[in-house]
Design a protein around this motif. Sequence first.
Motif, PDB file in Angstrom:
ATOM      1  N   GLY A 270       0.734  -1.261   0.357  1.00  0.00           N
ATOM      2  CA  GLY A 270      -0.355   0.089  -0.056  1.00  0.00           C
ATOM      3  C   GLY A 270       0.612   0.726   0.123  1.00  0.00           C
ATOM      4  O   GLY A 270       2.344   1.357   0.432  1.00  0.00           O
ATOM      5  N   LEU A 271      -0.183   2.325  -0.249  1.00  0.00           N
ATOM      6  CA  LEU A 271       0.612   3.051  -0.568  1.00  0.00           C
ATOM      7  C   LEU A 271       0.829   4.154   1.091  1.00  0.00           C
ATOM      8  O   LEU A 271      -0.047   4.409   1.781  1.00  0.00           O
ATOM      9  N   ALA A 272       2.160   4.655   1.691  1.00  0.00           N
ATOM     10  CA  ALA A 272       2.020   5.190   3.482  1.00  0.00           C
ATOM     11  C   ALA A 272       1.279   6.526   3.174  1.00  0.00           C
ATOM     12  O   ALA A 272       1.418   7.580   2.041  1.00  0.00           O
ATOM     13  N   ALA A 273       0.959   7.342   4.171  1.00  0.00           N
ATOM     14  CA  ALA A 273       0.492   8.085   4.152  1.00  0.00           C
ATOM     15  C   ALA A 273       1.226   9.215   4.334  1.00  0.00           C
ATOM     16  O   ALA A 273       3.000   8.657   4.411  1.00  0.00           O
TER      17      ALA A 273
ATOM     18  N   GLU B  92      -3.448   4.825   1.833  1.00  0.00           N
ATOM     19  CA  GLU B  92      -3.577   5.844   3.303  1.00  0.00           C
ATOM     20  C   GLU B  92      -3.174   7.088   3.586  1.00  0.00           C
ATOM     21  O   GLU B  92      -2.491   7.416   2.496  1.00  0.00           O
ATOM     22  N   VAL B  93      -4.294   7.722   3.327  1.00  0.00           N
ATOM     23  CA  VAL B  93      -5.316   8.964   3.074  1.00  0.00           C
ATOM     24  C   VAL B  93      -4.254   9.490   3.935  1.00  0.00           C
ATOM     25  O   VAL B  93      -4.860   9.244   5.139  1.00  0.00           O
ATOM     26  N   GLY B  94      -3.380  11.607   3.893  1.00  0.00           N
ATOM     27  CA  GLY B  94      -3.382  12.034   5.433  1.00  0.00           C
ATOM     28  C   GLY B  94      -1.978  12.272   5.961  1.00  0.00           C
ATOM     29  O   GLY B  94      -1.000  11.605   4.319  1.00  0.00           O
TER      30      GLY B  94
ATOM     31  N   ASN C 205      -5.778   8.388   7.604  1.00  0.00           N
ATOM     32  CA  ASN C 205      -4.890   8.817   8.697  1.00  0.00           C
ATOM     33  C   ASN C 205      -5.097  10.092   9.636  1.00  0.00           C
ATOM     34  O   ASN C 205      -5.073  10.604   8.663  1.00  0.00           O
ATOM     35  N   LEU C 206      -5.546   9.909  10.577  1.00  0.00           N
ATOM     36  CA  LEU C 206      -5.733  11.229  11.302  1.00  0.00           C
ATOM     37  C   LEU C 206      -5.035  11.985  12.303  1.00  0.00           C
ATOM     38  O   LEU C 206      -4.385  11.167  13.020  1.00  0.00           O
ATOM     39  N   ALA C 207      -4.591  13.055  11.951  1.00  0.00           N
ATOM     40  CA  ALA C 207      -3.647  13.866  13.636  1.00  0.00           C
ATOM     41  C   ALA C 207      -4.178  15.168  13.989  1.00  0.00           C
ATOM     42  O   ALA C 207      -5.096  15.661  13.309  1.00  0.00           O
ATOM     43  N   LYS C 208      -3.953  15.415  14.990  1.00  0.00           N
ATOM     44  CA  LYS C 208      -3.749  16.340  15.541  1.00  0.00           C
ATOM     45  C   LYS C 208      -4.145  17.480  14.455  1.00  0.00           C
ATOM     46  O   LYS C 208      -3.146  18.026  14.422  1.00  0.00           O
ATOM     47  N   THR C 209      -4.921  18.685  14.417  1.00  0.00           N
ATOM     48  CA  THR C 209      -4.880  20.279  13.451  1.00  0.00           C
ATOM     49  C   THR C 209      -3.081  20.573  14.363  1.00  0.00           C
ATOM     50  O   THR C 209      -2.734  21.229  15.698  1.00  0.00           O
ATOM     51  N   HIS C 210      -2.654  20.784  13.264  1.00  0.00           N
ATOM     52  CA  HIS C 210      -1.228  21.778  13.786  1.00  0.00           C
ATOM     53  C   HIS C 210      -0.923  22.740  14.268  1.00  0.00           C
ATOM     54  O   HIS C 210      -0.594  24.216  13.545  1.00  0.00           O
ATOM     55  N   ASP C 211      -1.060  23.219  15.614  1.00  0.00           N
ATOM     56  CA  ASP C 211      -1.634  24.112  16.464  1.00  0.00           C
ATOM     57  C   ASP C 211      -1.557  23.713  17.939  1.00  0.00           C
ATOM     58  O   ASP C 211      -1.890  23.700  18.594  1.00  0.00           O
TER      59      ASP C 211
END
Length: 382
Positions: A62-65, A86-88, A152-158
Amino acid sequence: MYRRFLRPLLFRFDAERAHTWSLRAARLLQYTDSSVLNRLYGYHNARLEQTLWGHTWPNPLGLAAGADKNGVALRYWHGIGLGHVEVGSVSAQPCSGNERPRAFRLPDDEALINRMGLNNEGAKVVAQRLRKYAGDTYEGDSGTPPRPVGVNLAKTHDPSIMGAEGRADFCASFRELAPHATYVALNVSCPNTRSGKTFESPETLDALLTDIFALRREMALDVPILVKLSPILTERVIFDSALEARIEVAESHGVHGYIAANTAPDRHGLTTDTSRLQAIGRGGLSGPPLHARSIRLIRYLHRATEGQVPIIGVGGVDSAETAFAKIQAGASLVQLYTALVYHGPGLIKSIKQGLVGLLDTHGFDTIQEAVGTDPVLERFVL
Ligand SMILES: Cc1cc2nc3c(=O)[nH]c(=O)nc-3n(C[C@H](O)[C@H](O)[C@H](O)COP(=O)(O)O)c2cc1C
């Protein structure tokens, strides 16, 4: 063709610009007649197929994030023969990421260093794209409808979004994206945030998983939740207390899988000049130097979970041998990103063909049979 013509052309430009142009080309190419991509890259072998979390995965690769953060070229990735994408990382709010330059090639090591800083178009926009993709019918190399797409989810970069607000941010993205995902990966290990903090401490991870699993129940979704972890940086590992604590927390919530691993903050094992590395500065290392570090984590997770929880192995996959090593270490699926930059899309077909050859060499009928068969798993030190 890629190595002789396209790569020298792309490598004249900085890594991010070359990636942007490649992605634009992929976005256009995905709308060409699917038989064109299929003729060039198509290769299907039923021995590489498996069923995981109730879905069919046409092959383990698969394609990595990070490669297609916003999910703009899903048909292309599947068209060149990848079994999943994997989107994100996607965050609740759109984000422009860190200042440029923020992605660097290390050609002597066929590696990359990046500190992109979670640039993405935000959960709403990406959700719309995934909704449209799910409605498409697509004739890939196995002639199946749309292939698995992880988000793939991450916290908003703030850095001002912390604690409960940080968890609410993850949940907002989950609400938008989880209904369109084959699996949801929680990126709790991004090394490139301004605050320098990850979500990997047991307390933070516990609180995040509590909220995400509650939301999953509330939304009545059965989407698998995976956790993406940092690699093991030590040369050998017997017992890693920080990692044990993370696994214990994840297992207590019934996490459905792990992704091993994110990029590494260290610079061990590189042949690139130290002055060049100093000039680049901080950022996560990917590519072949990450292979051994991610293998150690895969083995550790496989042993800790007694092979009961699927693992996606990522970091330095650039050949059938490196992919197979991860599978034998305990990964059911593998992903790649950096190797595509150095070797181009033709690599996918050659890895899949090579994997079938390796199944023959090792006497396995199917890829599933090979998972976790690495003899190192029997030893005390991984
Ligand atoms: C430029 C770049 C951006 C990345 N962005 C993300 C990201 O947004 N989220 C994430 O979980 N991993 C991200 N990664 C890490 C990859 O998903 C993968 O874990 C890592 O690159 C190791 O795989 P590789 O050696 O095949 O590249 C990124 C990697 C690179 C090179």
